[in-house]
Design an enzyme around this catalytic site. Structure first.
Site, PDB file in Angstrom:
ATOM      1  N   TYR A   1       0.778  -1.077  -0.042  1.00 29.36           N
ATOM      2  CA  TYR A   1       0.030  -0.091  -0.122  1.00 29.36           C
ATOM      3  C   TYR A   1       0.773   1.456  -0.057  1.00 29.36           C
ATOM      4  O   TYR A   1       0.386   2.269   0.528  1.00 29.36           O
ATOM      5  CB  TYR A   1      -0.786   0.134   1.113  1.00 29.36           C
ATOM      6  CG  TYR A   1      -1.726  -1.215   1.444  1.00 29.36           C
ATOM      7  CD1 TYR A   1      -2.744  -1.851   0.574  1.00 29.36           C
ATOM      8  CD2 TYR A   1      -1.356  -2.006   2.628  1.00 29.36           C
ATOM      9  CE1 TYR A   1      -3.407  -2.873   0.679  1.00 29.36           C
ATOM     10  CE2 TYR A   1      -2.230  -3.240   2.909  1.00 29.36           C
ATOM     11  CZ  TYR A   1      -3.069  -3.572   2.111  1.00 29.36           C
ATOM     12  OH  TYR A   1      -3.848  -4.698   2.411  1.00 29.36           O
TER      13      TYR A   1
ATOM     14  N   LYS B   1      -6.029 -12.757  11.434  1.00 22.95           N
ATOM     15  CA  LYS B   1      -5.596 -11.374  12.116  1.00 22.95           C
ATOM     16  C   LYS B   1      -5.113 -12.153  13.400  1.00 22.95           C
ATOM     17  O   LYS B   1      -4.226 -12.774  13.706  1.00 22.95           O
ATOM     18  CB  LYS B   1      -6.420 -10.321  12.012  1.00 22.95           C
ATOM     19  CG  LYS B   1      -6.472  -9.656  10.691  1.00 22.95           C
ATOM     20  CD  LYS B   1      -6.671  -8.154  10.694  1.00 22.95           C
ATOM     21  CE  LYS B   1      -6.254  -7.629   9.507  1.00 22.95           C
ATOM     22  NZ  LYS B   1      -7.523  -7.437   8.517  1.00 22.95           N
TER      23      LYS B   1
HETATM   24  C1  LIG Z   1      -7.528  -7.831   6.935  1.00 23.15           C
HETATM   25  C2  LIG Z   1      -8.753  -8.373   6.546  1.00 23.15           C
HETATM   26  C3  LIG Z   1      -8.888  -9.280   5.374  1.00 23.15           C
HETATM   27  C4  LIG Z   1      -7.721  -9.819   4.731  1.00 23.15           C
HETATM   28  O1  LIG Z   1      -6.681 -10.406   5.589  1.00 23.15           O
HETATM   29  P1  LIG Z   1      -5.433 -10.698   5.277  1.00 23.15           P
HETATM   30  O2  LIG Z   1      -4.544 -11.312   6.309  1.00 23.15           O
HETATM   31  O3  LIG Z   1      -4.547  -9.437   5.245  1.00 23.15           O
HETATM   32  O4  LIG Z   1      -5.216 -11.017   3.953  1.00 23.15           O
HETATM   33  C5  LIG Z   1      -9.952 -10.036   5.108  1.00 23.15           C
HETATM   34  N1  LIG Z   1     -11.231  -9.472   5.567  1.00 23.15           N
HETATM   35  C6  LIG Z   1     -11.011  -8.432   6.822  1.00 23.15           C
HETATM   36  C7  LIG Z   1     -12.590  -8.133   7.311  1.00 23.15           C
HETATM   37  C8  LIG Z   1      -9.915  -7.993   6.780  1.00 23.15           C
HETATM   38  O5  LIG Z   1     -10.085  -7.037   8.293  1.00 23.15           O
END
Ligand SMILES: *Cc1c(COP(=O)(O)O)cnc(C)c1O
Length: 426
Positions: free
Chosen positions: A15, A263
Site C-alpha cells: 500500500y 488476524k
Molecule cells: C485484513 C482483512 C482481510 C484480509 O486479511 P489478510 O490477512 O490481510 O489477507 C479480510 N477480511 C477482513 C475483514 C480484514 O480486516
C-alpha cells in the site's frame, strides 16, 4: 548504509507509493505493547500492528509453546496426514462458534480464508445443481487483496486497475433501521442468482471503522436465510475478542453458513487463516463424483507451528485476566469517547468493544488520501505512538495487555494532538 537505506534498495512495501514514501522505521525488538527502533526509541503500538497482536509483541507464553513445537514437528503435508495441534485447535475453536459450524478448513491468511469461503459457496451451488454465480456484499467492504477477495470488496483506487476482471457483485449499503426495507427489495430482485452474501459483521474495518447495529444485521441475515442465500461472516478482524465479546457472532441472532478468521487467530505471531463451514455446506461436497471435491489447498495448510500459536493465543484469550482486561478497555474507551465527542475538531466517534474510531473534522470528504490523517500520524509517531489512520479516521485497536495507565497516556496524547492540529479549510 543504515537499515532504512538498505531497505529502500531492496524492499517494495504494501500500500505504499514508493516514489514519495518516507523512509521506513527499522524496528529491532518488540515487547508487550511496545516496539523499539534501532536508536532505542520506544513506540506504543496501539493499532496492534494491523489489528493482529492481541497479547502484545513477543509474548513469552506463545513463544515458548511455538519453540517447543518447532523442535517436535514443524510442518507436515496435510493431505493424507494430520497432527494433534490441528485437531485440538479445530476442537477448541468450534466449541466457541455458533452451533451450526462443524468443519474447519485451514489456509494462510485472511484473504485466503475468504477465497476458500467464496469457493465453498460457488461450488455449493454447482454441487447442488443450481446456477448461482453472483455475490452480495456491502459497499466499501474489505475482504482482502487476492482476486476473489478483492472482487467482493468495495470498488476503489485499490481495485481500479483490475476492474474488468472482477466478479459480478451486488453491492448494498450496510443496514440501518431506516434502509432495511430498501435493502431487502434489492436482495429480492437478485435472490435467484445470488450464491452468497459476504459481510464484515458490526465493523467495516478498512473502510474506516464504519459500524452498524447487530439487530439490523441480524434482520438482514434472517432475510437472506429465507431466500436461501448462503452467508459468509468475515470475522478476520472482529474475531477473538476485538468487539468486546469473543466473536461478532455472539451479538447476532442468526447463524452464518461459513466463517472466516485470521488476524488475531494466532495472537499475531504466525500467519494463518481459517474457514469454518456448517454441516450443510460440508455435506454438499460428499460424493462419488470427484468433480464435487473441494480442490483447494496450500503448501502450509494447517502448519503445526501456526496451529500451536493459535492454541496458545486462545488459551491466553480465555483467561479471566484477559477477559477482565478486555472489559476494562471497552469501559475506558466508552468514557473517553464521551470526551472526544465534544472536541471541536472531532466529527464523529464510533465504538465497538475495544475498537474506538473518530473522524477529524475536515471540509473535504473522507478519503484514504486525505492529508489531515497523515499530519496526525506523523505527530503521534514523534510522540512515540503508532496510530496509522484510515484517511481522516483515527482509531485505537490496542493489544489486550495494555494497562489502564498506558491507555490514559494514549488518551492524553490524543487530546493534545487534536488540540494542536490545524484543521485547514480547503
Ligand atoms: C485484513 C482483512 C482481510 C484480509 O486479511 P489478510 O490477512 O490481510 O489477507 C479480510 N477480511 C477482513 C475483514 C480484514 O480486516
Amino acid at each position: 548504509m543504515n537499515l532504512s537505506e538498505r531497505d529502500r534498495a531492496v524492499n517494495w512495501h504494501p500500500y505504499t507509493q514508493m516514489k514519495t514514501a518516507e523512509p521506513d522505521i527499522p524496528i529491532v525488538r518488540g515487547q508487550g505493547i511496545y516496539l523499539f527502533d534501532e536508536t532505542g526509541k520506544r513506540y506504543m503500538d496501539v493499532v496492534s500492528s494491523w489489528w493482529i497482536t492481541l497479547h502484545g509483541h513477543a509474548n513469552p507464553y506463545i513463544a515458548k509453546r511455538v519453540s517447543e513445537q518447532l523442535y517436535t514437528l514443524e510442518q507436515v503435508i496435510f493431505a493424507g496426514f494430520t497432527h494433534e495441534p490441528a485437531i485440538r485447535l479445530s476442537e477448541n475453536l468450534l466449541k466457541l462458534l455458533p452451533k451450526n459450524q462443524e468443519k474447519v478448513f485451514y489456509s494462510d491468511n485472511g484473504s485466503t480464508a475468504v477465497e476458500v469461503a467464496l469457493k465453498m459457496c460457488i461450488q455449493f451451488a454447482y454441487n447442488t445443481g443450481k446456477k448461482k454465480t453472483k455475490i452480495l456484499a456491502f459497499k466499501n467492504a474489505y475482504h482482502g487483496d487476492t482476486f476473489g477477495a478483492m472482487s467482493v470488496s468495495g470498488r476503489s483506487a485499490w481495485t481500479q486497475p483490475f476492474g474488468e476482471m472482477l466478479f459480478e457483485v451486488v453491492f448494498i449499503d450496510p443496514p440501518t433501521s431506516e434502509n432495511l426495507n430498501e435493502l431487502k427489495s434489492i436482495i429480492e430482485k437478485h435472490a435467484e442468482e445470488l450464491a452468497c452474501f459476504i459481510y464484515e459483521p458490526l465493523v467495516q474495518g478498512a473502510a474506516g471503522m464504519l459500524m452498524h447495529r447487530p439487530e439490523d444485521l441480524s434482520e438482514l441475515m434472517r432475510f437472506c436465510r429465507q431466500h436461501d442465500i448462503l452467508m459468509i461472516q468475515d470475522e478476520v478482524f472482529t474475531g477473538f475478542g476485538r468487539t468486546g465479546k469473543l466473536f461478532a457472532a455472539d451479538y447476532l441472532a442468526e447463524q452464518p453458513d461459513i466463517m472466516c478468521f485470521s488476524k488475531g487467530l494466532t495472537g499475531g505471531t504466525m500467519p494463518m487463516g481459517i474457514t469454518t463451514a456448517s454441516g450443510r455446506i460440508f455435506e454438499a461436497f460428499l460424493s462419488d463424483d470427484r468433480y464435487k471435491t473441494l480442490f483447494h489447498g496450500h503448501s502450509f495448510t494447517a502448519n503445526p507451528l501456526a496451529c500451536t500459536a493459535a492454541l496458545a493465543s486462545m488459551e491466553l484469550l480465555l483467561k479471566e485476566e484477559t477477559v477482565n482486561a478486555v472489559e476494562t478497555i471497552c469501559e475506558k474507551h466508552h468514557i473517553f469517547s464521551k470526551h472526544l465527542m465534544h472536541h471541536p475538531k472531532v466529527e464523529q466517534v464510533r465504538q465497538t468493544g475495544t475498537i474506538l474510531a473518530w473522524e477529524i473534522k475536515n471540509n473535504s470528504h473522507t478519503s484514504y488520501f486525505n492529508e489531515i490523517g497523515k499530519v496526525a500520524y506523523r505527530e503521534f509517531l514523534t510522540r512515540g505512538i503508532i496510530m496509522r489512520p484510515l484517511g481522516n479516521v483515527l482509531y485505537l485497536v490496542p493489544p489486550f495487555c495494555i494497562t489502564p495507565e498506558e491507555l490514559d497516556v494514549v488518551y492524553r496524547n490524543i487530546t493534545e494532538v487534536l488540540d494542536e492540529l490545524e484543521v485547514r479549510d480547503q
